[in-house]
Structures are given as C-alpha cells and as structure tokens.
Design an enzyme around this catalytic site. Sequence first.
Site, mmCIF file in Angstrom:
data_model
loop_
_atom_site.group_PDB
_atom_site.id
_atom_site.type_symbol
_atom_site.label_atom_id
_atom_site.label_comp_id
_atom_site.label_asym_id
_atom_site.label_seq_id
_atom_site.Cartn_x
_atom_site.Cartn_y
_atom_site.Cartn_z
ATOM 1 N N GLU A 1 4.071 -20.478 -29.553
ATOM 2 C CA GLU A 1 3.879 -19.706 -28.557
ATOM 3 C C GLU A 1 3.491 -20.325 -27.141
ATOM 4 O O GLU A 1 3.588 -19.998 -25.898
ATOM 5 C CB GLU A 1 2.094 -19.299 -28.901
ATOM 6 C CG GLU A 1 1.949 -18.521 -28.017
ATOM 7 C CD GLU A 1 0.235 -17.528 -28.623
ATOM 8 O OE1 GLU A 1 -0.265 -18.897 -29.502
ATOM 9 O OE2 GLU A 1 0.372 -16.868 -28.107
ATOM 10 N N SER B 1 -3.444 -9.254 -30.526
ATOM 11 C CA SER B 1 -2.756 -7.761 -30.145
ATOM 12 C C SER B 1 -1.684 -6.916 -30.424
ATOM 13 O O SER B 1 -1.305 -7.392 -31.952
ATOM 14 C CB SER B 1 -2.183 -8.851 -29.085
ATOM 15 O OG SER B 1 -2.885 -9.756 -28.169
ATOM 16 N N GLN C 1 -0.782 -11.057 -34.548
ATOM 17 C CA GLN C 1 -1.185 -12.109 -34.983
ATOM 18 C C GLN C 1 -3.301 -12.622 -35.396
ATOM 19 O O GLN C 1 -3.785 -12.271 -34.538
ATOM 20 C CB GLN C 1 -0.616 -13.090 -34.091
ATOM 21 C CG GLN C 1 -1.550 -15.031 -34.291
ATOM 22 C CD GLN C 1 -1.676 -15.806 -32.869
ATOM 23 O OE1 GLN C 1 -2.695 -15.273 -31.958
ATOM 24 N NE2 GLN C 1 -0.680 -16.861 -33.000
ATOM 25 N N GLY C 2 -3.581 -13.055 -36.168
ATOM 26 C CA GLY C 2 -4.751 -12.540 -36.765
ATOM 27 C C GLY C 2 -4.673 -13.986 -37.300
ATOM 28 O O GLY C 2 -5.505 -14.314 -38.419
ATOM 29 N N SER D 1 -7.742 -15.627 -34.453
ATOM 30 C CA SER D 1 -8.974 -15.901 -33.518
ATOM 31 C C SER D 1 -10.037 -14.167 -34.766
ATOM 32 O O SER D 1 -9.658 -13.628 -35.036
ATOM 33 C CB SER D 1 -8.796 -15.191 -32.266
ATOM 34 O OG SER D 1 -8.093 -15.983 -31.760
#
Length: 396
Positions: free
Chosen positions: A246, A163, A128-129, A131
């Site tokens: 999430e 992550s 997941q990009g 932040s």
Amino acid sequence: MQLRDSEADADFRARARAWLADAVPTLAPEPDPTDWPARRTRDTQWQRLLFDAGYAGINWPAEYGGRGATPTEHLIFLEEANRAGAPDVGVGFVGQMHAGPTLIAEGTPEQQDHHLRGILTGDHVWCQGFSEPEAGSDLASLRTRAVRDGDHYVISGQKIWTSHAQVADYCEMLVRTDPEAPKHKGITWLIVPMDTPGIEVRPLVTVQGSAEFAELFLDEVRVPVTNRVGAENDGWRVANVTLSFERGTGFVGEMLETTRLHGELVRIARQTPRASGTAWDDVGLRREFGALAAELDALWAFTKRNVSAGERGGIPISGGSGFKLAYGALVHRLGDLALRVLDRASLSFDDIGGLPTGAQVHGKLHGFGVSTGGGTSQIQQNILAERVLGLPREAR
Ligand SMILES: Cc1cc2nc3c(=O)[nH]c(=O)nc-3n(C[C@H](O)[C@H](O)[C@H](O)COP(=O)(O)OP(=O)(O)OC[C@H]3O[C@@H](n4cnc5c(N)ncnc54)[C@H](O)[C@@H]3O)c2cc1C
C-alpha cells in the site's frame, strides 16, 4: 530504471497509448460519485477490458495471471492511462494493490486459485478490515476477536473506515486470536466473504458527501480456518507485507490524478476573471503553480527511483513513507491554491461556468483522506525519524 524511455519502453508506451485511445471511449460515462454500486459497475467493467487486453495485474507475475511487466512498464501504463482519461483502479484498489499481492506472497495455492483470477477480471472486489475504533495508527491494539471452533473461526467485534465495504465481496481482515499474547503476537490475517451471516455494514458519509467507507459490525461471523493467510497469530507480519504494497506504489495512480488536477487548475486560473485580467495574471499565484509543478515532477522521479529499488529488493521504508509524506503535503497545498483561485466558487461541489471547478473542491477535501489513510503523515514522520534516521524512539 532510466528517467527516459528505452527503445523497448517507447514501443510499449506506443502500443499502450493506441489501445487506451480505442478502449477509453467505449466506457459508460462516469456515474455520480456518491453512487457506489454504479461506480463498482464502471470500475469493474474497465477492469474486464484491461483483463481481456492483457493489461490487468500488469506488475503481477505471469504465473498468477498478471502481465509480468517490468516496473518501468507498469509506471508507463499508469502514466498513459491517466493521460487517456482512463478510470483509476477505483473499487479494485484493495484487491489489486494489496490483497492480491499478499496472497501471491503468503497465500496457499488453493487461496491463490480461488481469488487471484477474480481480482484480475474485476469479478471480486475486496475491502480492508484493519482499522478499529482506537486501533488506527496503533493498529496492533485491535480488539476484534476470533475464537477457534473446530474448522472455523468465530469473529466478533467492530471495524471502521472500511473503504468500499458496501460493494465488496471479500475483506482482508485482522483479528485477535490470542488475547493473552503481547499485542503484536496474537493477531491473525483472514479472508472474510462479505456475504457471511453476522456482518452488518453501516456506511459512513464523508465531508465530500459520499459513503466512501463504512463501519463493520461483526457478530459471531463464521469463517473457515482455510481462509487464514499465514500462520495463526502471525498476522502482524502478514499485515506488514500487505502495508508495504500500500505504501510503496498504492498512491501512484492518485498522484497522477493530482498532476492532472494541477493542469486543470491552471486552465481554470487562465479563465477566471479578476478585477483586471484573470487569476493567471497574479505573479505570486503563478510562482506557486510553478513550484508545485516542479514538486510533482520531482515526486514522479522519486516514484521511479522507489520502483527501481523495489525491483532489487522491495520498496525501502524511506521510499514508501517519504512518498506518502511528501504527496500528502503536496495535495493539501494544491487544494489550498485551488480554493484561492476558485474564490467563492469553492463553496460549491458542482462545476461552475462550464469549468471543472467541482473536481478541485473535491480534491481539496480528499487531501485530508490522503494524509490520513494508509498511515497518517505524523506516523510516516515517526517511521522516518526512528527507522531511517535512527533518532531516539518515542516513549511507548
Ligand atoms: C480515506 C480513508 C480511507 C481509509 N480506508 C481504510 C480501509 O479501507 N481499511 C482500513 O482498515 N482503514 C482505512 N482507513 C483508516 C486509516 O488507516 C486510519 O484512519 C489511520 O490509520 C489513522 O488512524 P485513526 O483514524 O484511528 O487516527 P488515530 O490513530 O486516532 O490518530 C489521530 C491523530 O493522532 C496522531 N497520532 C497518533 N499516534 C501518534 C504518534 N505515535 N505520534 C504522532 N502522532 C500520532 C495521528 O497522526 C492523527 O493525526 C482509511 C482512512 C481514510 C482517511
């Protein structure tokens, strides 16, 4: 949803338990926690076993390759998997918990055809990009640009805390496509293949000593426009669809793992010598163990209520944020209790004297990640205060 199993649920539980008892022992031993390629191999091997047995995407609709099970059955399976010592979702987290569900909700049929099966079989690992430096809690401040060039977007910028980026095949990425628009209005949600030229992955080592996440540097990365999910500049809405998955049930597997750690800590306390007897003889300590056990039970009941409510109309904000906030606080308290029981042994990351002490130290340190990742505890408090309790909004 009932707090106790119906006859059909009990039957599902028995079948799942029998399958898990056979399948878990076939897995290779757990690799070193810092060896991410080996962890990918083991996690995806487990995912393949789940897929072949019809337990992958257990809560995904059957038309998208899932099992189409009820939310109750989903929780039962997670409970039984944890009891059997099966791996958690691991590197499959982003794909299974929110990229896949987002594609089901918002993707085109082509995107669904191309990606969903790979997520379920474990062949496709996602990261997941979202932040960026200076765009975490205030995610809508993100600055990574994507400029349209014919049939492509050309992306440049930086992501952080991504992550599993080192072992991922695809990234769900938020980019700014209209820098002139108000900050929530100029964002787009893209599927970025991680082998696209121009992506540099620089691992970040955590306090636990493992490169669990990475920084991404993006230099003119070309992604086809067909990789866009939702409309151009409508990415904030799509991102909220993603985040609702999430916060809703994403941490349930972790919570079960924490329950297991609690049980393990009791075992350690019973065997840890003190001046007289063992740590377990300390009444104050036992009282805290009892209080935490009761809270874990309560949190599990709360989870069931959230999932039940989600079945009727999506997980309510109060459910997702309430769970995240309470769970984050509980992990820290359990971690502090572990350090008190372990005493000097808590200075080592390794197991000591044949006891699984290392997992407790890692659990304590991981608590900081739990209360930060996916929206910090302070942000969950803001959400509850402003959106649920209707208190005045903070000045922005
Ligand atoms: C284990 C882990 C995994 C992660 N994985 C990913 C991932 O895969 N992909 C991804 O995109 N991101 C990931 N993140 C990033 C995570 O979502 C961000 O760390 C989080 O949103 C907080 O943002 P920040 O670190 O920029 O902190 P900041 O936003 O800078 O906040 C710093 C502190 O200020 C507080 N604060 C900020 N604003 C307010 C406010 N308005 N009111 C009260 N307090 C406030 C925060 O609560 C925090 O305590 C991960 C983080 C962790 C810890």
